[in-house]
Structures are given as C-alpha cells and as structure tokens.
Design an enzyme around this catalytic site. Structure first.
Site, short mmCIF file in Angstrom:
data_model
loop_
_atom_site.label_atom_id
_atom_site.label_comp_id
_atom_site.label_asym_id
_atom_site.label_seq_id
_atom_site.Cartn_x
_atom_site.Cartn_y
_atom_site.Cartn_z
CG ASN A 153 34.87 -32.08 19.37
OD1 ASN A 153 35.50 -31.19 18.83
ND2 ASN A 153 34.90 -32.27 20.69
CD GLU A 154 38.41 -32.63 22.26
OE1 GLU A 154 39.26 -31.73 22.36
OE2 GLU A 154 37.61 -32.91 23.18
CD GLU A 316 38.52 -27.96 20.87
OE1 GLU A 316 38.87 -28.04 22.07
OE2 GLU A 316 37.57 -28.60 20.39
#
Length: 686
Positions: A153-154, A316
C-alpha cells in the site's frame, strides 16, 4: 516488461469503496454490502493492513475471517481487490527480526507502532513477504469474487529514504553491478573532490550525516535511484508470485510517491497503475505563486498518473475531510465537491474508482480521516452524493471506458532532475514554480495538457504527437535526450525551455561547455552570464515584443544569440543586464525552440501561449470562464469525444454554448448562456 494478467476492465464502470471487515463487528457486514449495492457500488478493496489476521503467529495461517467477508461480498455481487498486507509487518515479526526495521540517515532505527517502518532489502523480510503473498494467492486464486491484487500500500509513502544495515549492504551490490569497479564509481561521483576517493568497497555507504548536511551530490543522486530500484524489486518479488499462483487475476499497486520510478514499476510488475486522489491536500498545501488553483491543481497530479498508465484505477478517492490525530487538518468537502473530485479523476483517465473509506475508523491514527459513513453509521450527505454518482455512472459510465485523455501540449519531467533537484537548490525549486505557472495558464485558457516523463526508452513517436513540449528547467541533460529533443523540433514540434537548462550530465556533473550545454545549438543561444535573484533583490522587468512588460522570477540567464535563425522576442529592461536577451526563438527544421532566461510565471506562460497561437479545443462550441476546467476523453481512432466541464468555483458560473450540446449526466440540452452551479459537472458528447 512483466507478462500481463487478466484485463482489469469490465463491461461497466466500477465504483466502490475501501472496506475493512476486520475492524468492524461481523453483524455489520451484510448491511454494509447491501447499502453499497443500493448506491451502485460493485467493487471493494480489502486486507492491505491485515497480516496478523492471516498469520497470527509465524507459520500459522488463518483465512476464516476474510473467507466469510469475501464470500458475503460475492453474494451481493461485489468484486474484490485483495491487498497484500506487507505495508504493516506484525509485531511478532518486528520483535523477532528487528533487522527488518528501517532507519534514519543517522542510523536511528524506526520502531513498531505506525506503518511503513520496514526496509525493502532485509533478506528475512523479503522471505516472509513472499510466504504470506504465496499463501494468500494460493488460497484466493480461484475465488469468483477476487479479480485483482494491490501490492502493499502506497510504496514510499510517509518515508522514502532507507538507511538500515541491509540497505547499505545492498547499495554496495547495486553499485558494483552499475559501475563494475571502484575507479568507475570514483569517476561518476567526482570522488577526487574533497578527497572522497574510495579504495575498498567496504568504505562505500549510502549518504550519512555530514557537518553541513550537504553530501556528495552525485552519490545522493545514485542513492535515490537505488531507493527506487529497491521498491521496484520489492514489488516485483510479489507480482512474480501473483503471476505464477493467480494468473487469472490482475495486479496493481497504488502511488505515486517520492524516490520511486513509477513508470518502470508499471512496466516491470503491474497490469494497471492505481492512484490515490485527495484534492483537499491542496487547501493546506496550495500551489506556488498568486491565485492558487487549490483542488483544481490535483488535475496536474492525475496527469502524472495518466503518464504511467493512460487509463488507471483511483484506489482511494477522497470522501471526507482528511486528518491524522497529529497532523493534516482539512476542511470538509462542501456539498457537491466529492462528486466534482470524482469526475475530476474520471476526466483524467480513471476507469475504476473506489472511495476511501466506507466508514470512518473509530480507532487508531486515522480516526479523523473521514470516509463516506460517519461513526454513527447513519445516512449523511456524502452517502447521498455517492448514490447520485453511482446512478449516473451506472447509466453512462460504460461509454467512457477505454477512452483516452486528449492533449496537444505536454509538460516534460524526468526522475533524475526531480531527485537531483531535492538537494540542488540552484535548479530544484525552479521547476515547481514554473510548472505551476504553466499549468495555471493552460488550465485557465482551457488548453488540456499531459505530464510526460522523459526516460531512456522515450522515442520520437512518443513526443511528436504533441504540438508543444514544455521542459522548464532540465539541468541534467544527457546528450541522447538533447538529440531526441532536436529531432522532435526538426520534425515540426515546438519546445520551450527555461533557465538552468542543459548544464549537467547523467551523473550530475557539469559539462565543460557554455550553458545550455548540448541544447545550445538547438536553441541558437549561449548563456553569457547568470544570477540568482537574491531575497532582497528585485526581479527584473522583461520587455516583450509587442509592448508587454512582465517580471522575471527567481533566476536570470543572460542570453547571447549564436544563430542567424534565432530571434529575440523579449529583453531584460532593468538591472545591469538591461537590453540583453531574455527570450529567444530559434527555427530549426520544421519546428521551433524557445529559451526563456527566467522561471515561468503564469503571466509569462500566457504570453507564450499567445505568441504560439494556442487556443482551446472548446473555442468552436463554448465560451468557458476561468474557473471551469475542460478535459476531453476520446476513443482512439474514433470521432466520438466526451468533454468534461468542471466548475471549481464556490459560486455559480456562466457558460455560453455556441452550439447545442447534450449533458450526459442530466440528459438535458445546453445552448446559449447556461448557469453552472458551484462544483457542478457536465459531460458532453462532442
């Protein structure tokens, strides 16, 4: 290039939310999915922070919780994107294997307690990550709801520098592969300066604290290339497993963050790129200069994501005010803004979009990072707004899938100058100023633009589709890139350069030739003198042919014309260099190169737009106010195009439609003067 998995697109536009079943009582799950379905949602992302749920202790794997959550999602017709949970190693792991923890430049080790506290290069961490990904892939490879995987994630979010012992060790290996021997390394790093010459590989490290905190700039540039390569290697470790174990499911990850070549990561590891879109960041960190674009500036970020993957996923999308308990304070989106930001993402290439998050967390660091639902879980205006969007996209979103953003102008960037400019304040800060000036000018004149990264693999075909290329301050300019830009101009393109261009090679060392180095012949000029504009100095006036007098900004390159084909279009009108050329146009082959001796303001960019005769593609059918963004998507090889009009103003604005146009969102015909409400969106087939 990575072998591709299953196509990520479906027959409809997929709208959804990030969902965390492990954080909620299971008696809420079914009601959550039911309400998602009613809003028109059809996809969720789960599990990216759930390692200890899947592996509560080393070597013992459990899937029961997510089996139930994913099976229930499937019952409600939801597609599921599974996150590999490697962004948050569990406490049992960091306690037993502390060598997986990242460290600051001074050697201080980060501890367990937040996220992204690990390094990419510790062998045991790579081994344990490979194991959990393998277990998850084998378990869910045939689940009918699971369509894709988000790696980690990211990557490089929160922290994008890595100084653990493992990183220092792997950096030496990386350098040995890059340079072959210490002599070549010493040459590339200019190590003879200040007696930094290395005689044994054990002496070589990532940058460490120095007395003035100004490390060897060539070492620092290589360091950032290494950080990027480490993150990509970590992503590829996981994608290779997913390709093998779950070949019918696609692979993505969400970004884009510093010290990471997202383009190479896309090529090496992914089927599609995903971006996290939070336009409200621009209200607390506005763009530079006067009249900031605020949330509209996020379109520039989206254009960079589009360069990585022409159509992408927004994993997101901002759904409420954002804030951690200790930082980031944002106002709540006003009614209509969430919808505006949704269509902003779609206008710029998103073909799937998930809101962050379904329900605001009641625990932890992100209790103020608000999702669609509030803590009370009752209806609110954001849920109502999401339902409106869901209905619109269910009706017309499928028409947009696969259409591509249309632009004849591109702003050029590259990773080397981006990374070198973090340390080198003689050119780094100029780029942000100039890109901001150009983007404001193009946006307010309704001229769509791309962000295009120049890379070693970039070809003339990649560039020649653009009428104009703007490369504000490329201090690092390899001769191969200069030759490519020359061929672009000679083939009919227009290139615009600013001060501090072309004086460094790929190592970051300066050419022993007049500025702008390998670009001098193309531009028909040499820089005879230069100066930084000091904090107590007045920026010079620049007199443009035609009577305009504008002000320079930040830096001055004083030019000398060296070619008979070059023409002075503007001259400095103040200070000791008054009368000297400030803007020169040089005709080369079928095209034109401009060199501007300062940083670009919005006013300077507007003057060049007028000089080049650029006009909006909407000019034939509408008169648009400054506050309304124009974006156009079209199917390749088709005459069918879709124009997005997005009103970022907090007040009503008027648009004059010169010919009748049908708004696909409201199914109404727009003609003549039409009032566009605050944050309103129109999607028009043109």
């Amino acid at each position: 290039m990575a072998p591709k998995g299953r196509d990520w697109r479906t027959e409809q536009f997929r709208l959804g939310a990030c969902y965390y079943p492990e954080q909620w009582p299971d008696n809420l799950w079914e009601d959550d999915y039911r309400r998602m379905k009613e809003l028109g949602f059809s996809v969720v992302r789960v599990a990216e922070f759930a390692w200890s749920i899947f592996e509560p202790e080393e070597g013992r794997f459990e899937f029961a919780l997510f089996d139930r959550a994913i099976d229930l999602a499937h019952r409600y017709g939801m597609l599921v994107i599974l996150g590999t949970p490697t962004a948050t190693p569990p406490a049992w792991l960091t306690a037993k294997y502390p060598e997986v923890l990242n460290a600051k430049q001074d050697g201080t080790v980060y501890q367990h307690g937040q996220r992204r506290h690990f390094n990419y290069n510790a062998p045991i961490y790579r081994e344990l990550c490979a194991r959990i990904v393998t277990q998850m892939a084998e378990h869910y490879k045939d689940h009918p709801a699971v369509v894709g995987w988000q790696i980690d994630n990211e990557l490089n979010c929160e922290v994008n520098t890595f100084y653990s012992k493992a990183d220092h060790a792997v950096f030496r290996v990386w350098l040995q592969e890059k340079y072959g021997n210490l002599h070549a390394l010493n040459q590339a790093w200019g190590a003879v300066f200040w007696n930094q010459t290395y005689s044994d590989w054990s002496q070589v490290h990532l940058t460490r604290l120095t007395p003035s905190n100004s490390p060897n700039p060539h070492q620092a540039l290589d360091e950032k290339r290494f950080f990027s390569g480490s993150a990509i290697s970590f992503a590829k470790l996981q994608s290779d497993i997913l390709r093998e174990k779950a070949p019918n499911q696609w692979v993505t990850t969400n970004g884009m963050f510093g010290h990471l070549d997202s383009h190479r990561m896309m090529e090496d590891t992914l089927d599609v790129f995903a971006y996290d879109s939070y336009p409200n960041f621009s209200t607390i960190s506005p763009d530079q200069g006067e009249r900031p674009l605020l949330d509209r500036k996020w379109s520039l970020n989206l254009s960079a994501a589009r360069d990585v993957s022409p159509n992408f996923i927004v994993m997101e999308q901002q759904a409420g005010p954002g804030g951690w308990v200790n930082r980031i304070e944002m106002p709540s989106p006003k009614p209509g803004q969430m919808r505006l930001w949704t269509y902003q993402s779609i206008a710029h290439g998103a073909d799937m979009l998930l809101y962050f998050r379904w329900r605001t967390a009641t625990m932890g660091t992100e209790i103020y990072w608000h999702g669609l639902n509030d803590y009370h879980n009752r209806p609110n205006r954001r849920i109502e707004e999401a339902g409106r969007i869901g209905g619109e996209l269910k009706r017309m979103g499928g028409q947009l899938l696969g259409t591509m953003y249309q632009a004849e102008v591109a702003i050029l960037k590259d990773y080397d100058n981006e990374w070198d400019g973090e340390l080198d304040v003689w050119h780094g800060p100029l780029t942000g100023k100039s890109i901001s000036g150009w983007f404001k000018a193009l946006q307010r004149r309704h001229i769509p633009s791309d962000t295009k990264y120049i890379r070693s693999s970039t070809t003339l075909k990649d560039l020649i589709k653009y009428r104009v290329l703007i490369y504000p301050h490329p201090a690092i300019m390899p001769e191969s890139t200069a030759e490519l830009l020359q061929r672009y101009v000679e083939s009919g393109g227009t290139l615009i350069l600013g001060c501090r261009s072309g004086y460094k090679d790929a190592t970051g060392q300066c050419y022993m030739q007049p500025f702008p180095g390998p670009l001098a012949d193309l531009c028909g000029i040499e820089v005879e003198d230069f100066t930084l504009i000091g904090p107590l100095q007045q920026a010079p006036d620049i007199h443009w042919e035609g009577g305009n007098t504008l002000q320079g900004d930040a830096f001055v390159d004083i030019l000398r014309v060296t070619s008979n084909s070059a023409e002075v279009l503007a001259s400095y009108a103040s200070d000791y260099y008054a009368g000297k050329p400030a803007l020169v146009r040089n005709m080369r082959g079928k095209g034109t190169a401009y060199y501007y001796g300062s940083a670009f303001t919005e006013a300077a960019a507007c003057a060049l737009i007028a000089e080049m005769g650029l006009i909006s593609p909407a000019a034939k059918w509408a008169e648009l106010p400054e506050d309304v963004e124009l974006a156009i998507r079209a199917h390749e090889g088709s005459d069918k195009r879709y124009a997005f009009l997005l009103n970022y103003a907090h007040e009503e604005r008027s648009v004059t439609f010169l010919t009748p146009q049908r708004d696909l969102l409201t199914e109404t015909v727009l003609h003549g003067v039409c009032a566009i409400k605050p944050f309103e969106v129109c999607v028009i087939e043109i």
